[in-house]
Design an enzyme around this catalytic site. Structure first.
Site, PDB file in Angstrom:
ATOM      1  N   SER A 545       0.838  -1.191   0.000  1.00 52.02           N
ATOM      2  CA  SER A 545       0.000   0.000   0.000  1.00 52.02           C
ATOM      3  C   SER A 545       0.883   1.255   0.000  1.00 52.02           C
ATOM      4  CB  SER A 545      -0.952  -0.034   1.196  1.00 52.02           C
ATOM      5  OG  SER A 545      -2.009   0.880   1.022  1.00 52.02           O
ATOM      6  N   ASP A 632      -8.313  -5.253  -6.075  1.00 50.87           N
ATOM      7  CA  ASP A 632      -7.896  -4.084  -5.301  1.00 50.87           C
ATOM      8  C   ASP A 632      -8.430  -2.842  -6.007  1.00 50.87           C
ATOM      9  OD1 ASP A 632      -6.678  -2.066  -3.899  1.00 50.87           O
ATOM     10  OD2 ASP A 632      -4.654  -2.885  -4.050  1.00 50.87           O
ATOM     11  N   HIS A 664      -6.826  -5.923  -1.847  1.00 43.36           N
ATOM     12  CA  HIS A 664      -5.692  -5.180  -1.295  1.00 43.36           C
ATOM     13  C   HIS A 664      -4.857  -6.082  -0.393  1.00 43.36           C
ATOM     14  CE1 HIS A 664      -3.931  -1.188  -0.961  1.00 43.36           C
ATOM     15  NE2 HIS A 664      -3.902  -1.256   0.362  1.00 43.36           N
TER      16      HIS A 664
END
Length: 689
Positions: A545, A632, A664
């Site tokens: 991320s 995601d 994600h």
């Protein structure tokens, strides 16, 4: 059957009849360190619920079958003065545990009837009966304190899909959108909304249900992560408080302004208790004496990492106050003390998550616990607190905590049979000088059989969020002990932008992605690389991320080839593309500064020109592994494709691990093990030369 396999594994480990093996590139050998397979064999505890008398606790334990690629969860009950009993034994998942207020029954959710419904059983697991039979199933429920009603959450279809619009085209496969927020995190909007229903309840049955949000195109609980904690009965059982963000489309995507609503059972009216409070207001909870309601509150609209405060309202006169106003920490997971004079919660302080007690009237805040651990949740028991606790060296277990001394004692041993056979690496806290004259807390995790006379490659761990915490978390993917077990020293800095060090430290990352936080990373790795047992010529940088973004950015600023390998999971590669394809627009508006087309926005223009990693690919000079999931929607997988394709076109050695069915995160067992294998194969190939 696979669940029984894992329980047998635990028994064999406890008896010393099972040898743990670790597979390495050079071959296979007996060992006592973590492997991906062992990591996925742990029972995972959760769904803790203390009984109304405070003398027992019910909880769920999930066991994953790698062969079947799924989990199964059963329910256990622990007598706080006695034994533990497993009270369900089924191939399905039992979850959503709720004690009936009289303590004589345990309600839960199960799909064993074909859809998720509420079931009920005696405390020993007998007399198991289905209570609801709601079309399409339910997502959660709660008993009213007087046991005359229940509330439950159900999806209600209110929007027209393509087949509603064009019924003569039943095989058409398409969507027609007229506003944004058509997908969120990991799923497309399915034209339904979470609504709260109320029904009369008698043991084993419910009456006709009433939707308390008729025709409202809003979600309560809020999607995608809100749960039953966002809804609560009042003490008198005649009102329901719930969390909702009553916005749609572009307004929803650009705002964090959720509110607390109070619905009256008697006159069917709804009142907004937080009108004019512009940030997240969530998870209302009523005091046992019925006089107050408390909730978690953020002040600023559009800022998801704002300070999380405790607001308390006196219900008689509607007056509310911030009882944490003078405190420079955030707090969550609120639970009232039995005397209604204080509230317990969890707060991050210097990279550990501790239990705090907040006095409602005196505004005094007292730290209850202090250690190298993370408490994840807390509830009131008869003689103290029951809390779920983890650390970088131990999965979750339940603990009984003394409210006066903070001392804790484990009351579950779900992971003990395996943990007893494993050797964990040392976890060390260091304070490092930053380039602007401050101190940065850095966790250093050593291999389990560390030899100070050897040289070890080191990994700089880059945290996501960006305002995530590098506290004492236990992860089933980014597991520091797993990394250390592969003979790496892990460097995990609490760089600028992380909680636990005051709100100013946390906020010094917004609109400055490539600024001081990157200097903090370099300060951390350069400091640890000077240690005699660190191989400074074989350093890697890894993260997901914002951590994945950090890896891309560091790859473009890899002066003197400080890093010899990079791994980026679901990272931002191109800011322009990110802004135009992500879903929660408040995030990029706040953290990046706004849209790339706003030429008069100096902060935004700086972000796009100076911080977007794709601007610096000319400097890429070390191998990179890119990982991304197709589902995601926060950072779409095209970001990963862009980074990988660029590396290949520029002649940089690169690999692309793509998961069509992950988001994600990586949540499926076989995908999780594959992730670990590819991760360490790539690192070993490039850092163990």
């Amino acid at each position: 059957m696979r669940r029984i396999h894992y329980r047998l594994l635990c028994s064999l480990l406890a008896c010393g009849l099972f040898s743990i093996h670790i597979a390495k590139a050079q071959g296979q050998q007996d060992n006592d360190v973590m492997t991906p397979e062992i990591l996925w064999s742990f029972g995972r505890i959760g769904d803790m619920q203390v009984s109304p008398t405070g003398e027992r606790v019910a909880y769920g334990v999930s066991y994953y079958s790698v062969k079947d690629n799924k989990a199964s969860r059963d329910i256990y009950v622990k007598d706080l003065n006695g034994d533990v009993q497993q009270i369900t034994h089924t191939p399905e998942n039992e979850f959503g545990i709720q004690w009936r207020p009289d303590g004589k029954k345990i309600g839960y959710l199960s799909s064993k009837s074909g859809s998720v419904q509420m079931w009920e059983m005696d405390v020993n697991g007998s007399d198991n009966k289905q209570v609801t039979d709601i079309d399409g199933g339910i997502q959660g429920f709660k008993y009213s304190p007087n046991m005359k009603r229940i509330l439950f959450v159900k999806s209600v279809k209110l929007d027209a899909d393509i087949h509603d619009l064009y019924p003569d085209l039943p095989k058409a496969n398409a969507r027609l959108e007229t506003d944004i927020m058509y997908r969120h995190w990991d799923r497309w909007h399915d034209y339904t909304y979470n609504h709260i229903f109320v029904a009369a309840y008698t043991t084993g049955t419910i009456g006709a249900a009433t939707d308390i949000m008729p025709n409202e195109r809003y979600d309560a609980p809020m999607k995608p992560f809100g749960g039953i904690e966002e809804i609560n009965w009042n003490t008198e059982s005649n009102a329901i408080a719930y969390t909702c963000k009553k916005l749609v489309g572009k307004e929803y995507a650009t705002s964090t302004n959720s509110d607390i609503y109070l619905y009256s059972i008697e006159d069917k009216t709804t009142k907004n208790l937080t009108e004019g409070m512009m940030g997240y207001d969530k998870s209302p909870t009523f005091s046992p004496n019925g006089k107050y309601i408390a909730w978690s509150s953020m002040e600023r609209d559009g800022y998801e990492a704002d300070k999380n405060r405790i607001f308390v309202m006196t219900l008689k006169n509607g007056k509310k106050k911030d009882v944490t106003a003078l405190w420079d920490q955030s707090i969550h997971g609120l639970v009232w003390a039995n005397d209604s004079k204080s509230i317990y919660g969890i707060s991050d302080i210097h990279a550990t998550d501790e239990i705090y007690q907040v006095s409602v009237k005196k505004n005094n805040i007292r730290r209850v616990t202090n250690g190298i651990h993370n408490y994840q949740s807390v509830q009131i028991a008869k003689d103290g607190l029951i809390a779920q606790r983890v650390s970088m060296s131990a999965p979750a277990e339940l603990y009984k905590v003394n409210t006066k001394t903070g001392q804790d004692v484990a009351i579950t041993e779900v992971t003990k049979p395996i943990m007893d056979k494993l050797k964990m690496g040392k976890v060390e806290k260091r304070w490092v000088n930053t380039t602007d004259g401050k101190k940065e807390l850095v966790w250093v995790i050593y291999p389990p059989h560390f030899d100070p006379n050897k040289k070890y490659p080191a990994l700089l761990y880059c945290q996501g969020g960006p305002q995530g915490t590098v506290s004492q978390f236990w992860s089933y993917r980014w597991n520091f002990q797993m990394m250390a077990a592969n003979d790496y020293i892990i460097v995990a800095p609490n760089r600028r932008g992380l909680p636990g060090f005051g709100q100013k430290w946390c906020e010094e990352i917004s609109k400055d992605y490539g600024g001081q936080c990157m200097d903090d990373y370099i300060s951390a790795i350069d400091s640890i690389a000077k240690l005699p047992y660190v191989d400074e010529n074989n350093l890697g940088a890894v993260g997901a991320s914002f951590g994945g973004y950090s890896v891309y950015y560091l790859a473009g600023h890899n002066q003197n080839k400080r890093f010899n390998a990079f791994i980026s999971h679901c990272g931002i590669f191109n800011f322009d593309q990110m802004y135009s394809t992500t879903e929660e627009m408040f995030f990029v508006n706040w953290d990046i500064g706004g849209p790339y087309w706003d030429k008069n926005n100096a902060a935004a223009q700086k972000s796009y020109k100076e911080f977007s990693p794709h601007k610096f690919v000319d400097n890429w000079n070390s191998p990179i592994l890119v990982i991304h999931g197709a589902k995601d929607f926060r950072i779409p997988y095209t970001q990963g494709m862009g980074a990988f394709n660029t590396a290949i076109m520029k002649g940089v050695p690169a690999e692309f691990l793509y998961f069509p069915d992950e988001c994600h995160w990586v949540l499926k067992p076989q995908n999780g093990i594959l992730w670990q294998r590819v991760f360490f194969n790539f690192l070993d190939k490039n850092l163990k030369k």
